[in-house]
Design a protein around this motif. Structure first.
Motif, PDB file in Angstrom:
ATOM      1  N   GLN A  45       0.646  -1.195   0.543  1.00  0.00           N
ATOM      2  CA  GLN A  45      -0.401   0.260   0.269  1.00  0.00           C
ATOM      3  C   GLN A  45       0.718   1.272   0.614  1.00  0.00           C
ATOM      4  O   GLN A  45       1.660   1.235   0.658  1.00  0.00           O
ATOM      5  N   ILE A  46       1.004   1.826  -1.196  1.00  0.00           N
ATOM      6  CA  ILE A  46       1.929   3.010  -1.452  1.00  0.00           C
ATOM      7  C   ILE A  46       0.950   4.747  -0.623  1.00  0.00           C
ATOM      8  O   ILE A  46       1.648   4.925  -0.007  1.00  0.00           O
ATOM      9  N   ALA A  49      -0.816   7.949 -11.970  1.00  0.00           N
ATOM     10  CA  ALA A  49       0.151   8.622 -12.539  1.00  0.00           C
ATOM     11  C   ALA A  49       1.374   7.226 -12.295  1.00  0.00           C
ATOM     12  O   ALA A  49       2.472   7.049 -12.322  1.00  0.00           O
ATOM     13  N   TYR A  50       0.919   6.827 -10.709  1.00  0.00           N
ATOM     14  CA  TYR A  50       1.652   5.343 -10.197  1.00  0.00           C
ATOM     15  C   TYR A  50       1.801   4.729 -11.628  1.00  0.00           C
ATOM     16  O   TYR A  50       2.969   3.472 -11.580  1.00  0.00           O
ATOM     17  N   ASP A  51       0.658   4.083 -11.699  1.00  0.00           N
ATOM     18  CA  ASP A  51       0.367   3.258 -12.856  1.00  0.00           C
ATOM     19  C   ASP A  51       1.383   3.000 -14.170  1.00  0.00           C
ATOM     20  O   ASP A  51       1.962   2.523 -14.547  1.00  0.00           O
ATOM     21  N   ALA A  52       1.418   4.258 -14.406  1.00  0.00           N
ATOM     22  CA  ALA A  52       1.827   4.573 -15.488  1.00  0.00           C
ATOM     23  C   ALA A  52       3.684   4.698 -15.658  1.00  0.00           C
ATOM     24  O   ALA A  52       4.061   4.285 -16.371  1.00  0.00           O
ATOM     25  N   ARG A  53       4.331   5.139 -13.512  1.00  0.00           N
ATOM     26  CA  ARG A  53       5.414   4.817 -13.785  1.00  0.00           C
ATOM     27  C   ARG A  53       5.764   3.635 -13.618  1.00  0.00           C
ATOM     28  O   ARG A  53       6.971   2.761 -14.104  1.00  0.00           O
ATOM     29  N   ILE A  54       5.040   2.839 -12.455  1.00  0.00           N
ATOM     30  CA  ILE A  54       5.827   1.504 -12.254  1.00  0.00           C
ATOM     31  C   ILE A  54       4.896   0.059 -12.642  1.00  0.00           C
ATOM     32  O   ILE A  54       4.921  -0.887 -12.787  1.00  0.00           O
ATOM     33  N   GLY A  55       2.905   0.199 -12.827  1.00  0.00           N
ATOM     34  CA  GLY A  55       2.749  -0.473 -13.294  1.00  0.00           C
ATOM     35  C   GLY A  55       1.976  -1.163 -12.009  1.00  0.00           C
ATOM     36  O   GLY A  55       2.237  -1.803 -11.334  1.00  0.00           O
ATOM     37  N   ASN A  56       0.547  -2.041 -12.478  1.00  0.00           N
ATOM     38  CA  ASN A  56       0.431  -2.926 -11.327  1.00  0.00           C
ATOM     39  C   ASN A  56      -0.502  -2.214 -10.396  1.00  0.00           C
ATOM     40  O   ASN A  56      -0.123  -2.639  -9.357  1.00  0.00           O
ATOM     41  N   ILE A  57      -0.970  -0.749 -10.724  1.00  0.00           N
ATOM     42  CA  ILE A  57      -1.404  -0.087  -9.825  1.00  0.00           C
ATOM     43  C   ILE A  57      -2.860  -1.531  -9.362  1.00  0.00           C
ATOM     44  O   ILE A  57      -3.760  -0.978 -10.377  1.00  0.00           O
ATOM     45  N   SER A  58      -3.397  -0.402  -8.061  1.00  0.00           N
ATOM     46  CA  SER A  58      -4.235  -1.185  -8.308  1.00  0.00           C
ATOM     47  C   SER A  58      -5.445   0.523  -6.925  1.00  0.00           C
ATOM     48  O   SER A  58      -4.518   0.211  -6.316  1.00  0.00           O
ATOM     49  N   GLY A  59      -6.892   0.418  -7.077  1.00  0.00           N
ATOM     50  CA  GLY A  59      -7.375   1.359  -6.360  1.00  0.00           C
ATOM     51  C   GLY A  59      -8.551   0.337  -5.147  1.00  0.00           C
ATOM     52  O   GLY A  59      -9.260  -0.015  -6.031  1.00  0.00           O
ATOM     53  N   PHE A  60      -8.518   0.648  -3.830  1.00  0.00           N
ATOM     54  CA  PHE A  60      -9.563  -0.164  -3.454  1.00  0.00           C
ATOM     55  C   PHE A  60     -10.517   1.657  -2.259  1.00  0.00           C
ATOM     56  O   PHE A  60      -9.589   1.811  -1.351  1.00  0.00           O
ATOM     57  N   GLN A  61     -11.891   0.580  -1.974  1.00  0.00           N
ATOM     58  CA  GLN A  61     -12.280   1.844  -1.159  1.00  0.00           C
ATOM     59  C   GLN A  61     -11.784   1.279   0.082  1.00  0.00           C
ATOM     60  O   GLN A  61     -11.675   0.096  -0.165  1.00  0.00           O
ATOM     61  N   ARG A  75      10.762  -2.842  -0.871  1.00  0.00           N
ATOM     62  CA  ARG A  75      12.784  -2.867  -0.842  1.00  0.00           C
ATOM     63  C   ARG A  75      12.398  -2.004  -1.368  1.00  0.00           C
ATOM     64  O   ARG A  75      13.914  -0.731  -1.513  1.00  0.00           O
ATOM     65  N   GLN A  76      12.560  -2.604  -2.843  1.00  0.00           N
ATOM     66  CA  GLN A  76      12.982  -1.943  -3.982  1.00  0.00           C
ATOM     67  C   GLN A  76      12.477  -1.193  -4.306  1.00  0.00           C
ATOM     68  O   GLN A  76      13.199   0.111  -4.719  1.00  0.00           O
ATOM     69  N   LEU A  77      11.039  -1.108  -4.809  1.00  0.00           N
ATOM     70  CA  LEU A  77      10.568   0.630  -5.266  1.00  0.00           C
ATOM     71  C   LEU A  77      11.315   1.327  -4.325  1.00  0.00           C
ATOM     72  O   LEU A  77      11.060   2.447  -4.587  1.00  0.00           O
ATOM     73  N   ARG A  78      11.142   1.295  -2.126  1.00  0.00           N
ATOM     74  CA  ARG A  78      11.159   2.389  -1.914  1.00  0.00           C
ATOM     75  C   ARG A  78      13.141   3.340  -1.833  1.00  0.00           C
ATOM     76  O   ARG A  78      13.793   4.344  -2.600  1.00  0.00           O
ATOM     77  N   ALA A  79      14.135   1.946  -2.553  1.00  0.00           N
ATOM     78  CA  ALA A  79      15.100   2.059  -3.141  1.00  0.00           C
ATOM     79  C   ALA A  79      15.787   2.912  -4.067  1.00  0.00           C
ATOM     80  O   ALA A  79      16.100   3.947  -4.193  1.00  0.00           O
ATOM     81  N   ASP A  80      14.091   2.585  -5.048  1.00  0.00           N
ATOM     82  CA  ASP A  80      14.622   3.566  -5.875  1.00  0.00           C
ATOM     83  C   ASP A  80      13.209   4.662  -6.003  1.00  0.00           C
ATOM     84  O   ASP A  80      13.377   5.766  -6.883  1.00  0.00           O
ATOM     85  N   ARG A  81      13.395   4.731  -4.607  1.00  0.00           N
ATOM     86  CA  ARG A  81      12.591   6.106  -4.299  1.00  0.00           C
ATOM     87  C   ARG A  81      11.484   6.719  -5.878  1.00  0.00           C
ATOM     88  O   ARG A  81      11.371   7.772  -5.704  1.00  0.00           O
ATOM     89  N   VAL A  82      10.995   5.485  -5.691  1.00  0.00           N
ATOM     90  CA  VAL A  82       9.547   6.705  -6.439  1.00  0.00           C
ATOM     91  C   VAL A  82       8.413   5.435  -5.630  1.00  0.00           C
ATOM     92  O   VAL A  82       6.879   5.933  -6.130  1.00  0.00           O
ATOM     93  N   ILE A  83       8.251   5.346  -4.480  1.00  0.00           N
ATOM     94  CA  ILE A  83       7.532   5.245  -3.404  1.00  0.00           C
ATOM     95  C   ILE A  83       7.443   5.614  -2.266  1.00  0.00           C
ATOM     96  O   ILE A  83       8.760   5.676  -1.612  1.00  0.00           O
ATOM     97  N   PRO A  84       7.213   6.522  -1.305  1.00  0.00           N
ATOM     98  CA  PRO A  84       7.452   6.378  -0.031  1.00  0.00           C
ATOM     99  C   PRO A  84       8.065   5.242   0.913  1.00  0.00           C
ATOM    100  O   PRO A  84       7.315   5.028   0.699  1.00  0.00           O
TER     101      PRO A  84
END
Length: 605
Positions: free
Chosen positions: A35-36, A51-63, A87-96
């Motif tokens: 969860q981002i 925006a996230y889906d265009a950048r890293i893909g495989n994004i879903s949104g839920f209520q 861990r990889q996404l954080r290291a690449d600074r693409v998620i908080p």
């Protein structure tokens, strides 16, 4: 922008979203998500999701139940995969940095991605807009009951905004409040991720500072060498999450007399089969394990060391180390890794093997030290009734494990104190790899296809118990001979003796580089020594020549005579040892000597 290649690599372990949409309610809690972030406004949530889906893909949104909207990456099949991607996404600074792993239990309606073909439901009409059909008159009380408003739903409390990151001075101040247990936990977590390599002492010194800096760098954070409160919490959460994903548990086997920490989330106990306790992989994890437990002595330990190297679970490449009372075997190939340790203490051989597939390398590099430090022995060993002992005739299976088989095996014999081996040229023809006794790699250093001889040098220095002494005198027709060889390949651990005599001092065409024998031999005997009555080697068994036009009687065989062998060895800088005695030796003496100097030569491809 994340590259397409990296974008694909992030989600190699995910389950296809389309595969789960049809059964979301049942499958949601079986998956893991990263969860981002969350948004109160649906429009903001959809903008962020796109925006996230265009950048890293495989994004879903839920209520969410709070009527906020979660933006998540996934789903993933396990905690291990989810934590690795986070861990990889954080290291690449693409998620908080405060993104976290969720099991999706609080995910309600999926709002992203939206189905472009789906139609929005029209808003429910209000009572004032509704044209009432003709209906019986009702009194005012009844009408009031019809049009009364339902109780309003409670307004959820907004989720608190995250605390701002501490300054360096604030981080240093909060660090000073840590007790020893907190500092030990930090060092342990840093060690888990490979940043801290010193002893765990609960003291934050230069080594711990370097480890903190390395962790911050790996996570894409400002490398100050001082962790903030949030960073410490994140480090501990990551460590505990991976530890939980591995399921490290102490396994105590009363029958084997072994206690050890194992990754039980990836393993399941299977069975006892002496000398092993088998653990099978769980949920296609690619991880297996063995515990080793049997009684024995040094000979048993060394026999196990040799036989383990014939198993499919021990790839050919890797470190091999045999000591007086222990051994270490590691193996690695493109598809498999393994690590085996065994030790002899007080007449008991105990140890373990861990087997895994290459994608688990990083995790098993953390698991192995935990196994090693936790390994403890007690009590007795597995009873023989739990399965066959390790030193048994070798077939396709050993204690339930598949044995790696050579293409073919022949015989050879030691010719000096350095472990140099003489065999037939046919024994090594077309071989990608040659082994001695299926345990020691050897290379061909000389070969004469006309004579049919080859010299092998072991890659590891060997000290044989005996080596050949060669006949110096002329051979005699009608002399009795004894042939030593592995008639049945590797089915027996000792050579077989076959008996016969010298029929002629040349071959059937009169060539004197062969002697003709009468003896019943097998293909596995080829390359083995032919002994005279005094125990000296009078020849090397050549077998029958290849001839598609005729078939010789089965008892007819040929050997390369000792004088031709001595000349071949001398031309390659090896002096053939002469016999120490010319007197006949007993059958018992010949049996012992032949077993000490005859070696199994195996061809692998």
């Amino acid at each position: 922008m994340v590259s397409g290649l990296r974008k694909c690599a992030y989600f190699a372990a995910t389950v296809s979203a389309t595969a789960i949409l049809g059964s979301w309610g049942a499958a949601a809690q079986e998956q893991r998500w990263v969860q981002i972030e969350a948004h109160r406004d649906l429009g903001d949530a959809l903008d962020a999701a796109r925006a996230y889906d265009a950048r890293i893909g495989n994004i879903s949104g839920f209520q969410l139940p709070s009527e906020w909207y979660a933006i998540s990456v996934g789903p993933f099949e396990s905690d291990i995969d989810a934590f690795a991607v986070r861990r990889q996404l954080r290291a690449d600074r693409v998620i908080p940095i405060d993104a976290f792993v969720s099991n999706g239990a609080n995910y309600l309606e999926q709002v992203f991605p939206q189905d472009p073909d789906a139609q929005r439901m029209p808003p429910a009409p209000s009572i004032s807009d509704t044209t009432e059909p003709d209906m019986p008159e009702q009194d005012s009380t009844e009408m009031a009951e019809v049009i009364s408003e339902p109780d309003p739903l409670p307004v959820p409390e907004p989720e608190p905004e995250p605390e701002p990151e501490e300054t360096l001075r604030e981080a240093q101040a909060s660090e000073r409040l840590l007790d020893r247990d907190d500092r030990v936990a930090l060092q342990t977590a840093l060690q888990w991720f490979g940043h801290y390599t010193l002893g765990i002492d609960g003291a934050i010194g230069p080594g711990t500072r370097r480890a903190m800096t390395a962790w911050q760098t790996a996570e894409g954070l400002d490398p100050t060498g001082v962790l903030t409160t949030r960073q410490r919490a994140q480090l501990i959460q990551d460590w505990q999450g991976e530890l939980a994903a591995l399921g490290m548990e102490t396994f105590r086997d009363e029958d084997a007399g072994i206690s050890i920490d194992l990754p039980m989330a990836m393993l399941r106990f299977d069975r006892h089969e002496t000398p092993f306790v088998h653990f099978a992989e769980r949920d296609d994890s690619g991880v297996r394990a063995l515990l080793i437990s049997q009684s024995g002595n040094n000979a048993t330990l060394f026999g196990l060391y040799e036989i383990m190297q014939t198993l499919d679970i021990v790839p050919l490449q890797g470190e091999r180390e045999r000591r007086q009372n222990s051994f270490l075997l590691t193996g690695q190939s493109d598809t498999l890794r393994s690590h085996t340790m065994a030790q002899l203490r007080n007449g008991q051989i105990k140890g373990y093997t861990l087997i895994w597939t290459p994608e688990r390398d990083a995790q098993m590099a953390r698991v192995l030290p935990m196994m090693e430090s936790s390994f403890d022995t007690f009590g007795g060993t597995l009873p023989d009734s739990a399965g066959p002992a390790s030193l048994v005739p070798r077939g396709d299976l050993l204690s339930g494990l598949s044995v790696r088989r050579p293409e073919f095996s022949r015989s050879g014999f030691y010719i000096d104190a350095n472990g140099t081996v003489l065999t037939s040229a046919a024994a090594v023809a077309g071989c990608g790899r040659v082994t001695l006794d299926e345990a020691y790699d050897a290379r061909v250093v000389a070969r004469d296809d006309t004579l049919g001889l080859a010299i092998l040098q072991p890659e590891t220095p060997l000290v044989p118990l005996a080596f050949a002494q060669f006949q110096q005198d002329s051979l005699q027709r009608g002399s009795d001979i004894t042939i030593s060889g592995f008639s049945f390949g590797d089915m027996l651990t000792r050579p077989v003796l076959s008996f016969g005599r010298i029929e002629d001092l040349s071959d059937l065409n009169g060539a004197n580089d062969r002697i003709r024998l009468t003896a019943s031999v097998q293909d596995g005997d080829q390359g083995g020594p032919v002994f005279g009555a005094n125990g000296a080697v009078v020849g090397l068994l050549f077998g029958q020549p290849q001839d598609d036009t005729r078939q010789l009687p089965p008892e007819v065989s040929f050997a390369v005579p000792s004088d031709a062998i001595r000349a071949f060895l001398q031309s390659n800088g090896i002096t053939a040892a002469p016999p120490r005695d010319t007197a006949p030796v007993s059958a018992e003496h010949l049996t012992r000597v032949s077993g000490d100097l005859t070696v199994l030569v195996s061809c692998w491809n």
